[in-house]
Design a protein around this motif. Sequence first.
Motif, mmCIF file in Angstrom:
data_model
loop_
_atom_site.group_PDB
_atom_site.id
_atom_site.type_symbol
_atom_site.label_atom_id
_atom_site.label_comp_id
_atom_site.label_asym_id
_atom_site.label_seq_id
_atom_site.Cartn_x
_atom_site.Cartn_y
_atom_site.Cartn_z
ATOM 1 N N VAL A 198 48.497 -0.473 62.090
ATOM 2 C CA VAL A 198 48.315 -0.710 63.526
ATOM 3 C C VAL A 198 47.049 -0.785 63.967
ATOM 4 O O VAL A 198 45.930 -0.208 63.772
ATOM 5 C CB VAL A 198 49.116 0.340 64.600
ATOM 6 C CG1 VAL A 198 48.768 -0.062 66.121
ATOM 7 C CG2 VAL A 198 50.381 0.366 64.108
ATOM 8 N N THR A 199 46.622 -2.087 64.279
ATOM 9 C CA THR A 199 45.080 -2.401 64.687
ATOM 10 C C THR A 199 44.920 -2.401 66.277
ATOM 11 O O THR A 199 45.848 -2.236 67.068
ATOM 12 C CB THR A 199 44.734 -3.824 64.405
ATOM 13 O OG1 THR A 199 45.738 -4.836 65.182
ATOM 14 C CG2 THR A 199 45.118 -4.191 62.772
ATOM 15 N N PRO A 200 43.615 -2.289 66.576
ATOM 16 C CA PRO A 200 43.189 -2.109 67.937
ATOM 17 C C PRO A 200 43.963 -3.194 68.894
ATOM 18 O O PRO A 200 44.358 -3.004 69.958
ATOM 19 C CB PRO A 200 41.556 -2.301 67.908
ATOM 20 C CG PRO A 200 41.367 -1.649 66.755
ATOM 21 C CD PRO A 200 42.278 -2.113 65.818
ATOM 22 N N ASP A 201 43.800 -4.602 68.531
ATOM 23 C CA ASP A 201 44.276 -5.433 69.234
ATOM 24 C C ASP A 201 45.819 -5.725 69.327
ATOM 25 O O ASP A 201 46.629 -5.831 70.417
ATOM 26 C CB ASP A 201 43.985 -6.830 68.599
ATOM 27 C CG ASP A 201 42.496 -7.507 68.891
ATOM 28 O OD1 ASP A 201 41.741 -6.663 69.598
ATOM 29 O OD2 ASP A 201 42.367 -8.682 68.883
ATOM 30 N N ASN A 217 55.174 -2.433 70.798
ATOM 31 C CA ASN A 217 54.132 -1.876 69.885
ATOM 32 C C ASN A 217 53.991 -0.532 69.996
ATOM 33 O O ASN A 217 52.800 0.135 70.168
ATOM 34 C CB ASN A 217 52.724 -2.666 70.262
ATOM 35 C CG ASN A 217 53.031 -4.420 69.957
ATOM 36 O OD1 ASN A 217 53.918 -4.669 69.715
ATOM 37 N ND2 ASN A 217 51.789 -4.806 70.063
ATOM 38 N N PHE A 218 54.890 0.156 69.715
ATOM 39 C CA PHE A 218 55.202 1.570 69.791
ATOM 40 C C PHE A 218 54.586 2.426 68.510
ATOM 41 O O PHE A 218 54.276 3.594 68.518
ATOM 42 C CB PHE A 218 56.529 2.236 69.879
ATOM 43 C CG PHE A 218 57.191 1.728 71.233
ATOM 44 C CD1 PHE A 218 56.721 2.468 72.303
ATOM 45 C CD2 PHE A 218 57.929 0.532 71.290
ATOM 46 C CE1 PHE A 218 57.309 2.267 73.753
ATOM 47 C CE2 PHE A 218 58.446 0.429 72.464
ATOM 48 C CZ PHE A 218 58.170 1.061 73.541
ATOM 49 N N GLY A 219 54.180 1.744 67.375
ATOM 50 C CA GLY A 219 53.782 2.318 66.072
ATOM 51 C C GLY A 219 52.587 2.904 66.444
ATOM 52 O O GLY A 219 51.441 2.202 67.136
ATOM 53 N N TYR A 232 58.051 -5.418 68.628
ATOM 54 C CA TYR A 232 56.860 -6.052 68.117
ATOM 55 C C TYR A 232 56.320 -7.226 69.291
ATOM 56 O O TYR A 232 57.114 -8.010 69.686
ATOM 57 C CB TYR A 232 56.912 -6.642 66.805
ATOM 58 C CG TYR A 232 55.305 -7.346 66.520
ATOM 59 C CD1 TYR A 232 54.090 -6.752 66.284
ATOM 60 C CD2 TYR A 232 55.381 -8.893 66.504
ATOM 61 C CE1 TYR A 232 52.941 -7.182 65.893
ATOM 62 C CE2 TYR A 232 54.144 -9.316 65.970
ATOM 63 C CZ TYR A 232 52.695 -8.810 65.778
ATOM 64 O OH TYR A 232 51.628 -9.078 65.558
ATOM 65 N N HIS A 233 54.912 -7.139 69.955
ATOM 66 C CA HIS A 233 54.568 -8.116 70.774
ATOM 67 C C HIS A 233 53.270 -8.433 70.383
ATOM 68 O O HIS A 233 52.246 -7.709 70.111
ATOM 69 C CB HIS A 233 54.254 -7.603 72.125
ATOM 70 C CG HIS A 233 54.174 -8.341 73.394
ATOM 71 N ND1 HIS A 233 55.298 -8.580 74.282
ATOM 72 C CD2 HIS A 233 53.427 -9.299 73.644
ATOM 73 C CE1 HIS A 233 54.919 -9.607 75.235
ATOM 74 N NE2 HIS A 233 53.667 -10.109 74.855
ATOM 75 N N ASP A 234 53.013 -9.742 69.863
ATOM 76 C CA ASP A 234 51.840 -10.303 69.180
ATOM 77 C C ASP A 234 50.410 -10.111 70.099
ATOM 78 O O ASP A 234 49.534 -9.539 69.602
ATOM 79 C CB ASP A 234 52.139 -11.586 68.696
ATOM 80 C CG ASP A 234 50.608 -12.342 67.926
ATOM 81 O OD1 ASP A 234 50.636 -11.471 66.760
ATOM 82 O OD2 ASP A 234 50.241 -13.167 68.365
#
Length: 287
Positions: A198-201, A217-219, A232-234
């Motif tokens: 999981v990245t900051p963005d 984006n709960f991960g 997932y939400h880009d």
Amino acid sequence: MDINEFVATNEVVIRMGFFFGVLGLMALWEYVAPRRTLTVSKTVRWANNLGLVFFNSFLLRVIFPAAAVGVAAFAGAQGWGIFNYYEIPFWVAVVVSVVAMDFIIYLQHVMVHAVPALWRLHRMHHADLDFDVTTGARFHPLEIILSMLIKFATIVVLGPPVIAVVIFEIALNATAMFNHSNVRMPLGLDRVLRWFVVTPDMHRVHHSVEDDEANSNFGFSLPWWDRLLGTYHDQPRAGHEGMTIGIHKYRTTRQVSWLPGMLLLPFIGKISGYTINRRQWGDDNEG
């Protein structure tokens, strides 16, 4: 002394070394290449967010002196858990345990958004008006206790090796600080990395004031669960520089950036219908 015994004996030193190392590295990266301009005094936010971290650490040591590593060692000694019932290669047990515990954290994260009473605890994390490395460690003490109890139950069921628990704890803390950091990285690198971590963005979207973005984006460490389970939400609609961080109804510094206000936040207002089902754009966010 085998590796499990060595890790159990030195667990606090190992974890603290990684915590301060990653905190310092990400703070330096934020200074050199920030993604967004912060809106609240960093001195105020850091003093209160990190003050909360030390308070939570003290509280956990008082309530749960053995911590997760102690529970793992005890479960192993008692023969509890799947990996103590069956003969499985050690490193297979380590890898599967780390991945399984990460999945449980994903489910826990969904749960604290889905259940209004638990959202009241979790919203202290989301109420931060900015998003940086200290946000990754900003959780209400009651949520920290709940999380530890869920972790204990998971360990008893799985029976993971002690080293797996330590790896998981280090990875969780390190990636939480990484993916909450206010850092800029090349977009191409972000696109590749978010298939593996999981990245900051990717995680910043989750801290949007918009309901559908906050409920995605709960991960924390592994990004696969969001992609596999449809959460997932880009990218944020307003862009990373233009999006608003936080919760609609809690926008004052004293309420969300000073420790007394942060600790009282779960007990303010009535419980309403903020649930995971409210993922539409434009709903009035209860917060």
